[in-house]
Design a protein around this motif. Structure first.
Motif, short mmCIF file in Angstrom:
data_model
loop_
_atom_site.label_atom_id
_atom_site.label_comp_id
_atom_site.label_asym_id
_atom_site.label_seq_id
_atom_site.Cartn_x
_atom_site.Cartn_y
_atom_site.Cartn_z
N ARG A 53 11.69 38.16 81.72
CA ARG A 53 10.75 37.07 81.90
C ARG A 53 9.94 37.22 83.17
N THR A 98 23.66 30.28 82.84
CA THR A 98 22.82 31.47 82.89
C THR A 98 22.83 32.08 84.29
N LEU A 109 20.13 34.11 86.77
CA LEU A 109 18.75 34.52 87.02
C LEU A 109 18.79 35.60 88.09
N LEU A 126 17.19 37.07 82.79
CA LEU A 126 18.04 35.90 82.55
C LEU A 126 19.15 36.32 81.60
N THR A 146 20.83 24.81 83.93
CA THR A 146 19.73 23.94 83.48
C THR A 146 18.74 24.70 82.62
N PHE A 147 19.19 25.75 81.95
CA PHE A 147 18.33 26.55 81.08
C PHE A 147 18.02 25.79 79.79
N THR A 148 16.74 25.81 79.38
CA THR A 148 16.33 25.13 78.16
C THR A 148 15.24 25.94 77.44
N VAL A 197 22.53 34.90 79.53
CA VAL A 197 23.35 33.76 79.10
C VAL A 197 24.80 34.23 79.11
N VAL A 229 10.80 29.51 78.23
CA VAL A 229 12.04 28.80 78.53
C VAL A 229 11.85 28.14 79.90
N SER A 230 12.77 27.25 80.25
CA SER A 230 12.67 26.60 81.55
C SER A 230 14.01 26.61 82.26
N VAL A 231 13.96 26.57 83.58
CA VAL A 231 15.13 26.34 84.42
C VAL A 231 14.71 25.37 85.52
#
Length: 237
Positions: A110, A14, A16, A64, A31-33, A66, A42-44
């Protein structure tokens, strides 16, 4: 050793990005989840030594993206240390300040929801305010410190997508030749025979031929010639 172990897990890539008073600011992250539907989160994970994240976290909106399979150079640019990360990157900004990479498979608008310490990283939860998705666009994959492509396998398991031949070594190519010789066939006739034995038709055989040719060429073998595989150096010197 632990870094190599973590590299065994494949992930998407991803970007940012946001816009500040000096222009676009951004970084690459693998580390995108996805975390939650309600609320949409979502988290990074961001390294504590990052000099870019302190600039991004101050913005009211973050974009963000992808990245798609052909955007490995975009990732390399955004992962660089210089101030010219966006020189060769096609991007656009929203009115709110989010910056997106054109051609990416997913855009998320976001804002920072909450941050947690996570060892030598910071775990950042981000709230989603809007999105634009192109599900048919193939993603960029990072695995084993290399960029890779996805191969699509049909539900019947017979033939892989010819557009995405798997990475192979020269040993695999000689194995193709050995199999062909064991059944007393030239390499070029092997797809038809495999389809005959497996119940596939002419269309499947043509697809398998295209796939096997791409497979062979991608490993440094120039062509299939009769009963043998011709190494690339024999053709190109």
């Amino acid at each position: 050793m632990l870094r190599q172990a973590f590299g065994c897990f494949p992930s998407g890539v991803t970007a940012l990005c946001a816009r500040d008073s000096g222009g676009p600011v951004g970084m690459a992250a693998s580390t995108f989840t996805p975390v939650s539907i309600r609320p949409p989160l979502v988290s990074v994970c961001v390294q504590d030594t990052s000099s870019t994240w302190p600039k991004l976290r101050m913005q009211s909106r973050l974009g963000l993206s992808v990245l798609a399979e052909e955007q490995d150079l975009v990732c390399r640019s955004l992962a660089g240390k210089g101030e010219d990360r966006f020189d060769d990157v096609d991007w656009e900004a929203s009115e709110g300040g989010s910056v997106y990479i054109r051609g990416a498979g997913l855009w998320l608008d976001r804002s920072v929801y909450v941050e947690f310490p996570g060892g030598d990283h910071t775990i950042v939860l981000l709230e989603i305010h809007g999105l634009m998705a192109e599900p048919d666009r193939e993603p960029l994959v990072f695995h084993g410190s290399r960029f890779r492509r996805l191969a699509v396998w049909p539900s019947d398991g017979r033939t892989a997508d010819a557009r995405a031949p798997p990475p192979v070594t020269r040993r695999h190519c000689w194995r193709i030749q050995s199999v062909a010789l064991c059944v007393a066939l030239p390499c070029g006739a092997l797809p038809d025979e495999l389809c005959r034995r497996g119940g596939g038709g002419p269309e499947t055989a043509a697809l398998l031929t295209e796939w096997m040719t791409a497979w062979v060429v991608s490993s440094g073998v120039a062509a299939m010639e009769g009963e043998r595989l011709v190494p690339a150096e024999a053709v190109y010197g």
